[in-house]
Design an enzyme around this catalytic site. Structure first.
Site, mmCIF file in Angstrom:
data_model
loop_
_atom_site.group_PDB
_atom_site.id
_atom_site.type_symbol
_atom_site.label_atom_id
_atom_site.label_comp_id
_atom_site.label_asym_id
_atom_site.label_seq_id
_atom_site.Cartn_x
_atom_site.Cartn_y
_atom_site.Cartn_z
ATOM 1 N N GLY A 210 2.599 4.387 -5.290
ATOM 2 C CA GLY A 210 2.205 5.700 -5.778
ATOM 3 C C GLY A 210 1.555 5.584 -7.142
ATOM 4 O O GLY A 210 0.984 4.547 -7.496
ATOM 5 N N ILE A 214 6.165 4.073 -13.322
ATOM 6 C CA ILE A 214 6.897 3.086 -12.540
ATOM 7 C C ILE A 214 5.971 2.302 -11.614
ATOM 8 O O ILE A 214 5.974 1.062 -11.639
ATOM 9 C CB ILE A 214 8.067 3.729 -11.765
ATOM 10 C CG1 ILE A 214 9.147 4.222 -12.734
ATOM 11 C CG2 ILE A 214 8.668 2.735 -10.775
ATOM 12 C CD1 ILE A 214 10.285 4.980 -12.079
ATOM 13 N N GLU A 233 -1.189 5.230 1.141
ATOM 14 C CA GLU A 233 -1.677 6.611 1.165
ATOM 15 C C GLU A 233 -2.757 6.812 0.105
ATOM 16 O O GLU A 233 -3.833 7.321 0.370
ATOM 17 C CB GLU A 233 -0.496 7.537 0.907
ATOM 18 C CG GLU A 233 -0.841 8.983 0.668
ATOM 19 C CD GLU A 233 0.387 9.765 0.251
ATOM 20 O OE1 GLU A 233 0.225 10.759 -0.475
ATOM 21 O OE2 GLU A 233 1.507 9.398 0.646
ATOM 22 N N GLY A 331 3.426 11.648 1.276
ATOM 23 C CA GLY A 331 3.628 10.606 2.280
ATOM 24 C C GLY A 331 4.889 9.799 2.071
ATOM 25 O O GLY A 331 5.017 8.710 2.636
#
Length: 437
Positions: A210, A214, A233, A331
């Site tokens: 993502g 992090i 994604e 997602g």
């Protein structure tokens, strides 16, 4: 009809929007910026127009309280403007898994107009949907009217995003820069979590990452790995850094070998320059990319997502603060489940052990644990406890696959902030989650 014959003005496009229409726009940078940033100018002549968007990047004048009778906004994924305007009463969230978002929405309501973005036509007359095909091509096939803002600044990408100009009703010639997301510099907590995850990633693994501190820290910690692959994604700026460092080659992938696969791209200008005319990048329909069955075809698949709160049974809330919608499922469940479908696949949910939360009585911010006995009242379960695999904080990794609830409690408490471990365990006993023998 030639391409030039299909070019209209912004004013002509806005004139096509009528009361009670359903207007859908693209995701993220694929949103039609000219139309969405000017649609408020027709508020005096339209009522009950429903705008459906996802991770909106527009500045949001149409979200103003004065336009609530003119526009309803349905979001697949909330961005800051929608969160801010939610109290106005004309905004609602569409619960969804991203790979099903498009076709499930079409089963409910057909778009009258789809507005999106595209790269310039090539010498053969093909345009590219550029930064996103999460649901865009499905809407183009179904909408009564399709208007694309064609823009020389948008990258020409490949995959299943190429469409001949003759299949599009109208074009608006635009020249704004592609919307970007600022690079988030990882902090010390991010780096600790990134290092813990990186230690469990092997050479040749295929990644889904993502965006945020992090994931950026994970990407940084992976630069010494070899032959990683990408099936994700969202194509991010951090992934470009990994490719340029030589850590990502895609050579070991078992699906789309040698290709970097995503359903949309959102990040900095360097990302957009990288994906422009780059045949190693495939932007494919979200119904395919995010399908857990498809994700599972990648051997050694690793999914890395973030969360807001995790309870002691393993339920993951990643999209709401209590009952208040903050972002969306996106997602997360698609990729977490898909990764575990894969041979040697793994799924990580990462979060800080604590957060600073404002006390409603004093108004002061207090440190609270994000590993909790019970999720906040009304919190949305983004990933069910049945689908959780590994949970990571700056204090360690809790391996939850196949564990019972007692084992989960012990392992999750062990990665909570030390200042809260005793309190969490005490409450777990008090509410009957666990009993002493």
């Amino acid at each position: 009809m030639s391409y030039k014959d299909k070019v209209i003005t912004l004013e002509q496009a806005l004139d096509m929007i009528r009361p009670d229409m359903n207007v859908v726009t693209g995701l993220g940078a694929g949103e039609a910026q000219l139309i969405m940033n000017n649609i408020h100018t027709i508020a005096d002549r339209v009522k009950n127009v429903t705008i459906t968007n996802c991770l909106s990047m527009a500045h949001g004048d149409f979200l103003s309280e004065e336009y609530v009778d003119s526009f309803n906004i349905d979001g697949w994924f909330f961005s800051p403007p929608l969160r801010k305007a939610f109290k106005n009463g004309n905004i609602s969230f569409i619960p969804n898994h991203l790979h099903l978002a498009g076709w499930k929405r079409l089963d409910h309501v057909k778009p009258d107009i789809f507005v999106g973005t595209a790269s310039m036509p090539d010498k053969h007359g093909f345009i590219s949907l550029s930064t996103s095909n999460t649901y865009e091509s499905q809407m183009i096939e179904t909408a009564d009217i399709v208007i694309l803002e064609i823009n020389p600044n948008y990258p020409r990408t490949f995959g299943d995003v190429e469409i001949h100009y003759s299949e599009i009703d109208y074009f608006i010639e635009a020249d704004y820069p592609v919307p970007t997301l600022p690079d988030v510099e990882p902090n010390e907590k991010d780096k600790k979590i990134g290092a813990l995850i990186a230690d469990l990633i092997n050479d040749g693994d295929t990644l889904q990452l993502g965006i945020g501190g992090i994931p950026n820290a994970v990407a940084y910690a992976l630069k010494d790995k070899k032959d990683l692959g990408i099936h994700t994604e969202m194509m991010t700026s951090g992934m470009v850094e990994l490719i340029e460092a030589g850590a990502v080659t895609g050579k070991k992938k078992t699906l789309h070998k040698g290709k970097h696969v995503a359903t949309f791209a959102l990040g900095n200008k360097k990302l957009y320059d990288f994906i422009d005319n780059n045949p190693s990048v495939m932007i494919l329909n979200g119904k395919y990319v995010n399908d857990p069955a498809v994700i599972g075809l990648n051997d050694n698949m690793v999914s890395i997502n973030t969360a807001m709160e995790v309870d002691l049974s393993g339920q993951v809330c990643s999209e709401s603060i209590g009952h208040i919608q903050f972002s969306g499922t996106g997602g997360q469940a698609d990729t977490a489940v898909g990764a575990q479908n894969a041979k040697n696949g793994r799924s990580f949910i990462a979060l800080y052990s604590t957060a600073m939360v404002r006390n409603p009585e004093t108004g002061e911010k207090e440190e609270k644990s994000k590993i909790v006995p019970l999720l906040k009242r009304g919190a949305i379960v983004t990933l069910s406890r049945n689908d959780v695999d590994m949970v990571v904080t700056e204090y360690g990794v809790a391996h939850l696959r196949g564990t019972n609830v007692r084992e989960r409690i012990e392992r999750l408490v062990a990665i909570a902030h030390p200042d809260f471990r005793e309190e969490i365990m005490k409450e777990a006993h008090e509410i009957g989650l666990i009993f002493d023998r």
